[in-house]
Design a protein around this motif. Structure first.
Motif, PDB file in Angstrom:
ATOM      1  N   LEU A  56       0.887  -1.234   0.062  1.00 33.29           N
ATOM      2  CA  LEU A  56       0.066  -0.144   0.077  1.00 33.29           C
ATOM      3  C   LEU A  56       0.875   1.298   0.003  1.00 33.29           C
ATOM      4  O   LEU A  56       0.751   2.186  -0.623  1.00 33.29           O
ATOM      5  CB  LEU A  56      -0.884  -0.076   1.253  1.00 33.29           C
ATOM      6  CG  LEU A  56      -1.667   1.136   1.557  1.00 33.29           C
ATOM      7  CD1 LEU A  56      -2.710   1.604   0.421  1.00 33.29           C
ATOM      8  CD2 LEU A  56      -2.379   1.238   3.036  1.00 33.29           C
ATOM      9  N   LEU A  57       1.986   1.154   0.822  1.00 31.88           N
ATOM     10  CA  LEU A  57       2.680   2.461   1.040  1.00 31.88           C
ATOM     11  C   LEU A  57       3.616   2.715  -0.339  1.00 31.88           C
ATOM     12  O   LEU A  57       3.971   3.836  -0.668  1.00 31.88           O
ATOM     13  CB  LEU A  57       3.572   2.344   2.231  1.00 31.88           C
ATOM     14  CG  LEU A  57       2.517   2.533   3.618  1.00 31.88           C
ATOM     15  CD1 LEU A  57       3.517   2.109   4.806  1.00 31.88           C
ATOM     16  CD2 LEU A  57       1.741   3.682   3.588  1.00 31.88           C
ATOM     17  N   LYS A  58       4.259   1.557  -0.565  1.00 30.76           N
ATOM     18  CA  LYS A  58       5.345   1.658  -1.761  1.00 30.76           C
ATOM     19  C   LYS A  58       4.764   1.832  -3.185  1.00 30.76           C
ATOM     20  O   LYS A  58       5.403   2.079  -3.970  1.00 30.76           O
ATOM     21  CB  LYS A  58       6.241   0.464  -1.473  1.00 30.76           C
ATOM     22  CG  LYS A  58       7.034   0.400  -0.238  1.00 30.76           C
ATOM     23  CD  LYS A  58       7.998  -0.603  -0.047  1.00 30.76           C
ATOM     24  CE  LYS A  58       8.728  -0.604   1.273  1.00 30.76           C
ATOM     25  NZ  LYS A  58       9.763  -1.775   1.240  1.00 30.76           N
ATOM     26  N   ILE A  60       0.827   1.487  -4.022  1.00 29.91           N
ATOM     27  CA  ILE A  60      -0.417   1.998  -4.268  1.00 29.91           C
ATOM     28  C   ILE A  60      -0.556   3.359  -4.275  1.00 29.91           C
ATOM     29  O   ILE A  60      -1.122   4.274  -5.168  1.00 29.91           O
ATOM     30  CB  ILE A  60      -1.415   1.110  -3.248  1.00 29.91           C
ATOM     31  CG1 ILE A  60      -1.586  -0.084  -3.795  1.00 29.91           C
ATOM     32  CG2 ILE A  60      -3.120   2.075  -3.282  1.00 29.91           C
ATOM     33  CD1 ILE A  60      -2.216  -0.687  -4.894  1.00 29.91           C
ATOM     34  N   LEU A  61      -0.181   3.949  -2.896  1.00 25.39           N
ATOM     35  CA  LEU A  61      -0.195   5.356  -2.771  1.00 25.39           C
ATOM     36  C   LEU A  61       0.621   6.300  -3.705  1.00 25.39           C
ATOM     37  O   LEU A  61       0.196   7.109  -4.302  1.00 25.39           O
ATOM     38  CB  LEU A  61       0.455   5.774  -1.239  1.00 25.39           C
ATOM     39  CG  LEU A  61      -0.709   5.421  -0.198  1.00 25.39           C
ATOM     40  CD1 LEU A  61      -0.166   5.748   1.136  1.00 25.39           C
ATOM     41  CD2 LEU A  61      -1.995   5.923  -0.387  1.00 25.39           C
ATOM     42  N   PRO A  62       1.980   5.885  -4.131  1.00 20.49           N
ATOM     43  CA  PRO A  62       2.645   6.558  -5.121  1.00 20.49           C
ATOM     44  C   PRO A  62       1.728   6.591  -6.427  1.00 20.49           C
ATOM     45  O   PRO A  62       1.829   7.290  -7.311  1.00 20.49           O
ATOM     46  CB  PRO A  62       3.796   5.850  -5.290  1.00 20.49           C
ATOM     47  CG  PRO A  62       4.128   5.196  -3.968  1.00 20.49           C
ATOM     48  CD  PRO A  62       2.772   4.784  -3.525  1.00 20.49           C
ATOM     49  N   VAL A  64      -1.695   6.135  -7.001  1.00 19.63           N
ATOM     50  CA  VAL A  64      -2.471   7.019  -6.909  1.00 19.63           C
ATOM     51  C   VAL A  64      -2.075   8.453  -7.166  1.00 19.63           C
ATOM     52  O   VAL A  64      -2.672   9.114  -7.683  1.00 19.63           O
ATOM     53  CB  VAL A  64      -3.135   6.928  -5.487  1.00 19.63           C
ATOM     54  CG1 VAL A  64      -4.185   8.040  -5.502  1.00 19.63           C
ATOM     55  CG2 VAL A  64      -3.894   5.610  -5.442  1.00 19.63           C
ATOM     56  N   CYS A  65      -1.022   8.917  -6.376  1.00 20.83           N
ATOM     57  CA  CYS A  65      -0.428  10.356  -6.716  1.00 20.83           C
ATOM     58  C   CYS A  65      -0.052  10.879  -7.855  1.00 20.83           C
ATOM     59  O   CYS A  65      -0.441  11.867  -8.582  1.00 20.83           O
ATOM     60  CB  CYS A  65       0.583  10.635  -5.703  1.00 20.83           C
ATOM     61  SG  CYS A  65       0.161  10.383  -3.706  1.00 20.83           S
ATOM     62  N   SER A 103      -6.980   6.354 -10.763  1.00 19.26           N
ATOM     63  CA  SER A 103      -6.181   5.606 -10.101  1.00 19.26           C
ATOM     64  C   SER A 103      -6.694   4.781  -8.997  1.00 19.26           C
ATOM     65  O   SER A 103      -6.020   3.767  -8.900  1.00 19.26           O
ATOM     66  CB  SER A 103      -5.148   6.868  -9.378  1.00 19.26           C
ATOM     67  OG  SER A 103      -6.074   7.457  -8.026  1.00 19.26           O
ATOM     68  N   VAL A 104      -7.901   5.123  -8.348  1.00 21.19           N
ATOM     69  CA  VAL A 104      -8.457   4.110  -7.396  1.00 21.19           C
ATOM     70  C   VAL A 104      -9.142   2.842  -8.146  1.00 21.19           C
ATOM     71  O   VAL A 104      -9.067   1.950  -7.400  1.00 21.19           O
ATOM     72  CB  VAL A 104      -9.560   5.001  -6.672  1.00 21.19           C
ATOM     73  CG1 VAL A 104     -10.466   4.093  -5.742  1.00 21.19           C
ATOM     74  CG2 VAL A 104      -9.208   6.223  -5.626  1.00 21.19           C
ATOM     75  N   SER A 107      -6.031   0.781  -8.471  1.00 19.25           N
ATOM     76  CA  SER A 107      -5.478   0.313  -7.243  1.00 19.25           C
ATOM     77  C   SER A 107      -6.392  -0.863  -6.726  1.00 19.25           C
ATOM     78  O   SER A 107      -5.890  -1.807  -6.400  1.00 19.25           O
ATOM     79  CB  SER A 107      -5.493   1.613  -6.085  1.00 19.25           C
ATOM     80  OG  SER A 107      -4.414   2.536  -6.697  1.00 19.25           O
TER      81      SER A 107
END
Length: 291
Positions: A56-58, A60-62, A64-65, A103-104, A107
């Motif tokens: 999620l941190l490495k 998914i979040l990048p 999405v951004c 992006s969602v 993801s």
């Protein structure tokens, strides 16, 4: 012994994932997207724990951004201008919001794909499609099986080179490139050899022959029927309700709000998507009590 959602019949489990993927990739309303993303994330964390949080941190979040930002920069539809870029193009709210929505979607599909690889193993895939198309089923099952094997083999190569003292230093950029190229070459050779060995083994066992019989231990029971019925009902609800609640982001943002009945349907869809997590938790509690 497999417990929880892993013990569900492959047909019911595959039908569930088809519904989850279709919902993730076709939904445009924020409610449906949130339901799919949260349910996929919760189940991924339930299965993988810290690995899912790291993913999620490495990843998914990048992701999405980046998708949100890139869509805002390169797409210029919409009427709500946030600011004008140096090249004269408008940076609009509608393009930014749709980038986030897309992006969602992506993801959510990736999160469900993570658990799909854990639940629908190669033997289940062959059971589902082996008689329909044995060759395609074998190729896809081999690909699914090789994903974790390649990761494991890559770590083994890294440990071997570390033991031999062949790892480059952090400041040696070209050394890292040579090291990465060498490891990739080793992995490709290993994968090809492993694929040939697997194909020869399956051919020797008579896989794909017309008169060949196969054994499986899958039995469709009442629990599997409940999963299948719930998935079919949720799919039908999404087809009829979701078509009436499509959000538009061009030229203006138009998000229809669901009424009371539609809200109940959305809650039901969320409950179906959370069934694997709830069933796994129930099984964990059952086994902890028995101990």
């Amino acid at each position: 012994m497999q417990t929880g959602f892993k013990s569900v019949h492959p047909i019911s489990a595959f039908a569930f994932y088809v519904f989850a993927f279709l919902l993730s990739m076709t939904a445009s309303h924020p409610f449906f997207l949130a339901v799919s993303f949260i349910a996929g994330l919760v189940y991924d964390i339930k299965l993988s724990g810290k690995k899912a949080v790291s993913f999620l941190l490495k990843v998914i979040l990048p992701l999405v951004c980046l998708i949100t930002l890139f869509n805002g920069i390169f797409s210029h539809y919409g009427v709500t201008v946030l600011f004008e870029m140096h090249n004269g193009n408008n940076f609009t709210l509608e393009a930014l919001v749709f980038g986030f929505v897309f992006s969602v979607r992506t993801s959510s599909a990736l999160l469900w794909l993570n658990s799909f690889n854990e639940i629908i193993t190669s033997d289940k895939f062959i059971f589902l499609f082996g008689r329909v198309s044995p060759k395609i089923a074998l190729v896809i099952s081999m690909v699914l099986r090789f994903i974790p094997l390649v990761r494991s083999q890559s770590e083994e190569i890294k440990k071997a080179e570390m033991g031999a003292g062949n790892l480059p230093t952090d400041k040696d950029f070209f050394g890292k490139v040579r090291h990465g190229t060498r490891r990739l070459s080793i992995l490709i050779s290993w994968t090809l050899e492993k694929g040939i060995d697997t194909a020869d083994s399956m051919k020797a066992r008579g896989y794909g022959l017309h008169a060949r019989t196969s054994y499986n231990n899958y039995r469709f029971n009442f629990k599997d029927a409940l999963f299948m019925i719930s998935t079919l009902i949720a799919s039908g609800i999404y087809v009829f309700v979701g078509s009436n609640y499509k959000a538009n982001y061009n030229p203006v943002i138009d998000i229809p709000m669901p009424d009371a009945l539609s809200s109940i349907f959305i809650i039901f869809i969320a409950s179906v998507l959370l069934l694997p997590t709830l069933y796994d938790l129930r099984e964990d509690r059952k086994w902890s009590i028995s101990k």
